[in-house]
Design an enzyme around this catalytic site. Structure first.
Site, short mmCIF file in Angstrom:
data_model
loop_
_atom_site.label_atom_id
_atom_site.label_comp_id
_atom_site.label_asym_id
_atom_site.label_seq_id
_atom_site.Cartn_x
_atom_site.Cartn_y
_atom_site.Cartn_z
N HIS A 15 -7.55 -0.57 5.43
CA HIS A 15 -6.50 0.32 5.96
C HIS A 15 -6.26 1.45 4.95
O HIS A 15 -6.33 2.63 5.28
CB HIS A 15 -5.23 -0.51 6.21
CG HIS A 15 -4.05 0.28 6.67
ND1 HIS A 15 -3.99 0.90 7.90
CD2 HIS A 15 -2.87 0.56 6.07
CE1 HIS A 15 -2.82 1.51 8.03
NE2 HIS A 15 -2.12 1.32 6.93
N HIS A 68 1.36 3.96 1.90
CA HIS A 68 1.87 4.76 3.03
C HIS A 68 3.39 4.89 3.01
O HIS A 68 4.10 3.95 2.63
CB HIS A 68 1.42 4.14 4.36
CG HIS A 68 -0.03 4.41 4.66
ND1 HIS A 68 -0.77 3.63 5.52
CD2 HIS A 68 -0.87 5.37 4.19
CE1 HIS A 68 -2.01 4.11 5.58
NE2 HIS A 68 -2.09 5.16 4.78
N HIS A 85 0.85 -1.20 0.00
CA HIS A 85 0.00 0.00 0.00
C HIS A 85 0.87 1.24 0.00
O HIS A 85 2.09 1.16 0.15
CB HIS A 85 -1.00 -0.01 1.16
CG HIS A 85 -0.41 0.10 2.53
ND1 HIS A 85 0.40 -0.87 3.07
CD2 HIS A 85 -0.50 1.08 3.46
CE1 HIS A 85 0.77 -0.48 4.29
NE2 HIS A 85 0.25 0.69 4.56
N ASP A 142 5.65 4.83 5.23
CA ASP A 142 6.48 3.89 5.99
C ASP A 142 6.57 2.52 5.30
O ASP A 142 7.14 1.58 5.84
CB ASP A 142 5.98 3.75 7.44
CG ASP A 142 4.59 3.16 7.54
OD1 ASP A 142 3.70 3.61 6.79
OD2 ASP A 142 4.39 2.24 8.36
N HIS A 143 5.99 2.42 4.08
CA HIS A 143 6.11 1.20 3.28
C HIS A 143 6.74 1.48 1.91
O HIS A 143 7.04 0.54 1.17
CB HIS A 143 4.73 0.54 3.11
CG HIS A 143 4.15 0.11 4.43
ND1 HIS A 143 4.13 -1.20 4.84
CD2 HIS A 143 3.64 0.84 5.44
CE1 HIS A 143 3.60 -1.25 6.06
NE2 HIS A 143 3.30 -0.04 6.45
N ASP A 203 -0.30 -3.88 6.21
CA ASP A 203 -0.97 -3.31 7.39
C ASP A 203 -2.43 -3.74 7.46
O ASP A 203 -3.27 -3.03 8.02
CB ASP A 203 -0.88 -1.79 7.38
CG ASP A 203 0.51 -1.29 7.74
OD1 ASP A 203 1.39 -2.12 8.04
OD2 ASP A 203 0.72 -0.06 7.73
N HIS A 245 4.27 -4.40 10.84
CA HIS A 245 4.70 -3.76 12.09
C HIS A 245 4.82 -4.75 13.25
O HIS A 245 4.10 -5.76 13.28
CB HIS A 245 3.69 -2.68 12.51
CG HIS A 245 3.64 -1.51 11.58
ND1 HIS A 245 4.40 -0.38 11.75
CD2 HIS A 245 2.91 -1.31 10.45
CE1 HIS A 245 4.14 0.48 10.77
NE2 HIS A 245 3.25 -0.06 9.96
#
Ligand code: ZN
Ligand code: FE
Length: 255
Positions: free
Chosen positions: A114, A58, A56, A60-61, A133, A171
């Site tokens: 998400h 985001h 996805h 942090d990915h 996530d 995570h």
């Protein structure tokens, strides 16, 4: 030849993970939270990066994609619905598509909630799922772009995978998830066993993932919204599972 995987930490609490095909040498990173830990992991294993499979959009990915692509010229595979928000995408995929990493093969499962285009990569032959996530160990992602109904449907798709599927997630939230789950299911024995195991793993500096679908079915309250005892615990006996899920998720947000 069976796939090899390598798991490592990135950023604050993200996981990075590599999947490697020993027959061809192909290696994919599932998401790229940041480039340096991915490079370190590749070096430690002696693997060469050929692909990045993105779950996805985001940051942090995806934050490490540009660096890694520049250095390795790897292919970037991303969900069709989010390709516009992800850097340097080469190939977009959707539900039912197949992604090959060397001789390894993953099915794409759309798991929105998400984010609205989130996907899971399921390497069925190797019984490994990369759930980003969507599904966490004893938890699930926040419902940010989708609806609780959408997220519940996505979690049910993952729940229907073979029970011995190993699940990698984005995570390390396991201990906090367990604390919350125990407020809803204080008498769940599988959850208590998992609590003891995870505490030991964390104390020893180990990872709590991968988990398995069977373990999650037994102990993850977010996969158990259609269990009557869970509905009763949140005062929603007899109500639709999606409504029970929404209530459990709302409580976790406030926990
Ligand atoms: Zn995310
Ligand atoms: Fe994340």
């Amino acid at each position: 030849m069976p796939a090899e995987t390598h798991l490592f930490r990135c950023l604050n609490d993200n996981y990075g993970v590599l999947i490697h095909d020993p027959a061809t040498g192909a290696t994919a990173a599932i998401d790229a939270p940041e480039s340096a830990p991915v490079e370190a992991a590749l070096k430690a294993k002696g693997w060469k990066l050929t692909d990045i499979l993105v779950t996805h959009h985001h940051g942090d990915h995806t934050g490490g994609i540009a660096d890694l692509k520049q250095r390795h010229g790897c292919r970037v595979v991303a969900p069709q619905a989010e390709a516009g928000k992800i850097p340097l995408v080469d190939e977009t995929v959707r539900e039912g598509d197949t992604v090959r990493v060397g001789n390894l093969s993953a099915n794409v499962i759309e798991t929105p909630g998400h984010t609205s285009g989130h996907i899971t990569f399921w390497f069925h032959g190797d019984k490994i799922a990369f759930a980003g996530d969507t599904l966490f160990s004893i938890g699930c992602g926040r419902v940010i772009e989708g609806t609780p109904e959408m997220m519940w449907d996505s979690l049910r798709k993952l729940r229907d995978l073979p029970g011995d599927t190993r699940v990698y997630c984005g995570h390390e939230y396991t201990l906090a998830n367990i604390k919350f789950a125990q407020t809803i299911e204080p008498d769940n024995k599988a959850l208590a066993a998992r609590a003891a195991e995870a505490a030991k793993q964390i104390a020893a500096g180990q990872f709590t993932i991968p988990t398995t679908i069977d373990e999650e079915k037994a102990a993850n309250v977010f996969l158990r919204a259609d269990v009557p005892a869970v509905a009763a615990a949140v005062g929603l006996s007899g109500k639709p599972a999606a409504q029970v899920f929404a209530e459990v998720r709302a409580r976790k947000n406030k926990f």
